[in-house]
Write an enzyme that holds these catalytic residues in place. Structure first.
Site, short mmCIF file in Angstrom:
data_model
loop_
_atom_site.label_atom_id
_atom_site.label_comp_id
_atom_site.label_asym_id
_atom_site.label_seq_id
_atom_site.Cartn_x
_atom_site.Cartn_y
_atom_site.Cartn_z
N CYS A 192 36.47 19.83 -6.39
CA CYS A 192 37.43 18.92 -6.31
C CYS A 192 37.13 17.59 -5.66
CB CYS A 192 38.83 19.43 -5.66
SG CYS A 192 40.20 18.36 -5.31
N CYS A 196 36.62 13.07 -11.16
CA CYS A 196 37.78 14.01 -10.85
C CYS A 196 37.51 15.18 -11.77
CB CYS A 196 39.32 13.50 -11.24
SG CYS A 196 40.50 14.89 -11.47
N1 DGL Z 1 40.38 18.09 -9.83
C1 DGL Z 1 40.60 17.45 -8.60
C2 DGL Z 1 39.76 16.35 -8.49
O1 DGL Z 1 38.39 16.50 -8.66
C3 DGL Z 1 42.09 17.43 -8.34
C4 DGL Z 1 42.97 16.46 -9.18
C5 DGL Z 1 44.50 16.56 -8.74
O2 DGL Z 1 44.99 17.60 -8.41
O3 DGL Z 1 44.91 15.33 -8.67
O4 DGL Z 1 40.25 15.40 -7.89
#
Ligand code: DGL
Length: 268
Positions: A81, A191
Site C-alpha cells: 500500500c 497506488c
Molecule cells: N492501495 C493503496 C495504495 O497503494 C490504498 C488506496 C486507498 O485506500 O486509498 O495507496
C-alpha cells in the site's frame, strides 16, 4: 541463532496489507517469485479508501494491522500500500521485531535509476500530499523531473468493479489528461489499486508508458528475505490465508481479477 530456530522462523508467514484488494497486485507478483512462502493477506475494507484520510487515521489503521500480524507471529510484513508507506511507515518502522517492507521506499532506487528524465506519478491524495515519491526518488537521482497527479475516486472504481461505467471512464481520462500536459516519458502507478485499471488506461496510451512498481518491490523483498535467511526452504506451495475487516464476499469478487482466492476470506 541455532539451526532449529532459523528453520522455524523461515516457515512463519509473511504478512501483506492494504486497504482492500489493491495489495493483491503486489501479492500476485510476490507469489510468482516465492510460491512456497506461507502468507497472510489483510484487506482493511472497513476503512477503505485510505487515500482521502488524515495521517493520524491512516497510522492508526496501520498499527491495528501490524498488531494483528504480531499476534499471528509473522516473520515480515509487506506494506502493499503506497499510502501507508508514504504517511505512516516512518511512525511505526521501529516498533516491531519483524522487518516491514514499504513499497515506495523499496522501489525508489530502481525507479530513480531507470534512465527516465520526466517521470509521472499517479497516486492517492495522501500519497501525493506527503511528497514521499519525490523525496525517495530524488535521494538517488536529484536531477529527475517528477510530475504528480492525485486520483481520488480511482480506488473506488477498483473496489466496486465499476470499470465500464461512464463516470468511471471520464474520471480515469480526466486525471490522465491532466498529467499528460507535462509529457512524462513514463508514469508510475503509485497506488496498488491502479494496476487493476490497466485495461482502461491502455485505451488512453500504449501500456508500455505505465510502470507497476510491484515487480521491483517483489524482487527487493525476495532478495532481502534471502539475505536475512528468512526465506522458506520448503518445496511445497505456501499456505495462503486472507483476512478482512469487513465485506469478505466483496473482497473475493473484486480480488478475483488479480488473484484466485480459493477460500472465502476470514472476517476479523
Ligand atoms: N492501495 C493503496 C495504495 O497503494 C490504498 C488506496 C486507498 O485506500 O486509498 O495507496
Amino acid at each position: 541463532m541455532s539451526t532449529l530456530i532459523q528453520k522455524n522462523n523461515r516457515e512463519l508467514p509473511v504478512g501483506f496489507c492494504d486497504s482492500g484488494v489493491g495489495g493483491l497486485s503486489v501479492f500476485a507478483k510476490f507469489k510468482q517469485l516465492m510460491p512456497n512462502e506461507n502468507t497472510i493477506y489483510y484487506g482493511d475494507l472497513k476503512n477503505v479508501p485510505y487515500g482521502s484520510k488524515s495521517k493520524d487515521k491512516i497510522t492508526g489503521y496501520l498499527k491495528t494491522i501490524l498488531n494483528y500480524f504480531k499476534s499471528q507471529n509473522v516473520k515480515a510484513v509487506v506494506l502493499a500500500c503506497n499510502t501507508t508507506s508514504a504517511v505512516a511507515y516512518e511512525e511505526v518502522k521501529n516498533d516491531y521485531n519483524f522487518p516491514i517492507y514499504p513499497i515506495i521506499q523499496s522501489s525508489a532506487k530502481i525507479l530513480a535509476e531507470s534512465g527516465v528524465k520526466r517521470l509521472g506519478i499517479f497516486a492517492t491524495l495522501a500519497t501525493i500530499n506527503s511528497g514521499a515519491y519525490e523525496k525517495e526518488i530524488k535521494k538517488y537521482n536529484p536531477d529527475i523531473q517528477i510530475y504528480t497527479k492525485a486520483c481520488p475516486g480511482w480506488v473506488e472504481i477498483v473496489e466496486n468493479k465499476t470499470f465500464n461505467n461512464k463516470a468511471s471512464i471520464n474520471l480515469v481520462k480526466k486525471y490522465f489528461d491532466e498529467l499528460m500536459i507535462y509529457t512524462p516519458e513514463k508514469i508510475v502507478l503509485g497506488c496498488t489499486h491502479y494496476p487493476f485499471l490497466t485495461g482502461m488506461l491502455s485505451k488512453l496510451a500504449d501500456s508500455s508508458i505505465f510502470i507497476d512498481p510491484a515487480i521491483y518491490f517483489s524482487e527487493f523483498i525476495k532478495k532481502d528475505l534471502i539475505k536475512k535467511e528468512l526465506n522458506n526452504l520448503s518445496n511445497t506451495p505456501g499456505k495462503e490465508i486472507f483476512v478482512v475487516s469487513a465485506n469478505p464476499e466483496q473482497f473475493r469478487i473484486s480480488g478475483e481479477l488479480f488473484y484466485h482466492i480459493k477460500n472465502n476470506p476470514v472476517l476479523l
